[in-house]
Design a protein around this motif. Structure first.
Motif, PDB file in Angstrom:
ATOM      1  N   GLY A  75      63.735   2.296-129.883  1.00 20.77           N
ATOM      2  CA  GLY A  75      63.777   1.380-131.026  1.00 20.77           C
ATOM      3  C   GLY A  75      62.421   0.958-131.558  1.00 20.77           C
ATOM      4  O   GLY A  75      62.341   0.319-132.601  1.00 20.77           O
ATOM      5  N   GLU A  76      61.344   1.311-130.839  1.00 21.07           N
ATOM      6  CA  GLU A  76      60.019   0.748-131.170  1.00 21.07           C
ATOM      7  C   GLU A  76      59.554   1.074-132.597  1.00 21.07           C
ATOM      8  O   GLU A  76      58.905   0.244-133.231  1.00 21.07           O
ATOM      9  N   THR A  77      59.884   2.269-133.091  1.00 18.60           N
ATOM     10  CA  THR A  77      59.329   2.669-134.386  1.00 18.60           C
ATOM     11  C   THR A  77      59.930   1.902-135.555  1.00 18.60           C
ATOM     12  O   THR A  77      59.216   1.443-136.435  1.00 18.60           O
ATOM     13  N   PHE A  78      61.249   1.759-135.549  1.00 23.44           N
ATOM     14  CA  PHE A  78      61.873   1.133-136.723  1.00 23.44           C
ATOM     15  C   PHE A  78      62.319  -0.299-136.480  1.00 23.44           C
ATOM     16  O   PHE A  78      62.094  -1.172-137.307  1.00 23.44           O
ATOM     17  N   PHE A  79      62.967  -0.537-135.336  1.00 25.79           N
ATOM     18  CA  PHE A  79      63.556  -1.863-135.116  1.00 25.79           C
ATOM     19  C   PHE A  79      62.580  -2.805-134.410  1.00 25.79           C
ATOM     20  O   PHE A  79      62.770  -4.013-134.410  1.00 25.79           O
ATOM     21  N   GLY A  80      61.565  -2.237-133.770  1.00 29.44           N
ATOM     22  CA  GLY A  80      60.603  -3.063-133.056  1.00 29.44           C
ATOM     23  C   GLY A  80      61.152  -3.631-131.759  1.00 29.44           C
ATOM     24  O   GLY A  80      60.545  -4.508-131.139  1.00 29.44           O
ATOM     25  N   ARG A  81      62.317  -3.159-131.348  1.00 31.05           N
ATOM     26  CA  ARG A  81      62.946  -3.596-130.089  1.00 31.05           C
ATOM     27  C   ARG A  81      64.091  -2.634-129.819  1.00 31.05           C
ATOM     28  O   ARG A  81      64.512  -1.907-130.736  1.00 31.05           O
ATOM     29  N   PRO A  82      64.629  -2.631-128.587  1.00 36.82           N
ATOM     30  CA  PRO A  82      65.772  -1.743-128.329  1.00 36.82           C
ATOM     31  C   PRO A  82      66.938  -2.128-129.242  1.00 36.82           C
ATOM     32  O   PRO A  82      67.255  -3.312-129.380  1.00 36.82           O
ATOM     33  N   SER A  83      67.539  -1.146-129.900  1.00 32.71           N
ATOM     34  CA  SER A  83      68.574  -1.439-130.894  1.00 32.71           C
ATOM     35  C   SER A  83      69.914  -0.836-130.488  1.00 32.71           C
ATOM     36  O   SER A  83      70.813  -0.724-131.317  1.00 32.71           O
TER      37      SER A  83
END
Ligand SMILES: *[C@@H]1O[C@H](CO)[C@@H](O)[C@H](O)[C@H]1NC(C)=O
Ligand SMILES: *[C@@H]1O[C@H](CO)[C@@H](O)[C@H](O)[C@H]1NC(C)=O
Length: 397
Positions: A75-83
């Motif tokens: 999730g780091e690239t788009f959500f900035g956290r586990p999504s």
């Protein structure tokens, strides 16, 4: 348009007399009809909802909710956290939702503030088409197979119906699907990769091929069931080139003579191609059987294989390398946390995930998913060849 039909000037007779006023009312209705007809034929296609079924290729949080949270750095690239997705960012289903102007699909099993007004996602990472059993569980797959996902859908629909007849609060109602949208929704499916994965790593290629007809039957039963539940528009992905998953190269390299020009395992990809051939045949049978449905077969295999073949040209590193791993133990999967010296640690992402096709040796990166989504949404890999954003209009014509 209203001003054209209804000039401000009113004649005395129309003020006083009932007849012309009635005529005006009809003109209003006619006007609304004409305007809505004109706008529906020229504007983008709009599905009110999407219902999705499948595995980790399109799971937006069900496995994460049911079996333990998908860890960082997912999730780091788009959500900035586990999504809840196995990727650094968005999946193909997310790019499809974007294209259709819909919000990202909520996972059916996610209990925290779900909103199913525009559909629900029943896909679960690690699930199969064939019903789960002990052997599958031992191999790391899970019980939430396609038949169970369908039961969940039926329950969502039945309970939404009950709920609508009882609920008083319109605010709560607004997070539920509308009953009338179920037949107008798009039904998307992407399943089968885990069935192949399981067979290839347990019973081998020949027996895997022999097992294909029975899961194609189970898949077709799922489509028929959805049809009985009112589904009329289907978007079905075939399965990708499983023999190109870097997972299979972590411990072994292909037998000499069993690698294709990209270094993928040829015999594995042949099983995927056989699956796809039988799926495509079955889908055309279903088309004649369910003749008021629109069933689109999407050759995602070709999209993925093209991406892998042209990786270098498209600015990606070697397609058999992957981005996320555990630095202490390159055989450990980034999909899980591992215990190092008594402490649980996450996998570590590479410097630039957008340069990789494979995220964690099974799942694709956001960059790859974006490329694949663009490749399939224009309809050129579909049978019949209809772009995603024009699919809902085709059913009406
Ligand atoms: C569908 O998308 C394509 C490409 O983005 C666009 O050119 C086309 O106008 C769209 N069609 C509709 C009906 O919006
Ligand atoms: C684990 O602990 C040992 C002994 O203290 C140490 O040598 C090693 O570097 C540690 N490994 C990691 C990955 O921290």
């Amino acid at each position: 348009m209203h001003t054209l039909l209804f000039p401000e000037k009113r004649s005395k007779s129309s003020m006083n007399c009932k007849g012309p006023w009635k005529l005006k009312k009809w003109l209003v209705i006619l006007n609304i009809l004409v305007v809505s007809l004109l706008s529906s034929s020229s504007s983008a296609c709009s599905f009110p909802a999407v219902y999705n079924f499948g595995d980790s290729n399109s799971d937006t949080g069900s496995a994460s909710a049911a079996f333990g949270r998908v860890p960082s750095p997912n999730g780091e690239t788009f959500f900035g956290r586990p999504s809840g997705r196995y990727s650094d960012g968005r999946l193909i289903i997310d790019f499809m939702a974007d294209k259709l102007g819909l919000p990202y699909l909520n996972a059916y099993l996610d209990a925290l503030q779900p909103n199913f007004r525009h559909g629900a996602n029943f896909a679960v990472a690690g699930s199969t088409i064939q019903p789960g059993n002990g052997e599958l569980f031992d191999a790391g797959f899970n019980p939430l197979s396609l038949d169970i996902q369908l039961l969940q859908f039926e329950q969502l629909k039945a309970r939404t119906n009950e709920f609508y007849n009882q609920a008083k609060s319109s605010q709560i109602k607004s997070t539920f699907p509308r009953m009338e949208d179920f037949s107008k929704a798009l039904y998307t499916l992407d399943s089968g990769q885990n069935d192949l994965h399981f067979w290839l790593t347990t019973i081998g290629e020949e027996q895997a091929k022999a097992s294909i007809p029975s899961i194609i039957n189970q898949f077709a039963m799922a489509i028929e069931k959805l049809y009985q539940e009112g589904a009329r528009t289907f978007w079905i992905h075939n399965t990708g080139p499983v023999g190109c998953l870097p997972l299979f190269f972590v411990e072994d390299t292909p037998q000499p003579g069993n690698a294709d020009q990209n270094g993928c395992i040829k015999s594995y990809n042949e099983v995927a191609q056989e699956f796809n051939k039988q799926l495509k045949d079955r889908v055309s049978q279903l088309r004649t059987q369910l003749d008021d449905a629109l069933i689109i077969y999407v050759d995602i295999y070709s999209a993925k294989y093209t991406l892998i073949s042209e990786a270098k040209k498209l600015g990606f590193v070697n397609p058999l390398e992957y981005c996320c791993m555990h630095t202490e133990d390159s055989h450990a999967s980034c999909r899980q946390r591992v215990i190092v010296n008594g402490t649980e640690v996450n996998g570590v992402s590479c410097e630039d995930p957008s340069k990789y096709i494979s995220w964690d040796n099974i799942h694709y990166t956001e960059a790859a998913n974006h490329w694949i989504a663009n490749r399939i949404m224009d309809g050129s890999l579909s049978d019949p060849p209809i772009p995603l954003n024009e699919t809902c209009q085709k059913l009406l014509l």
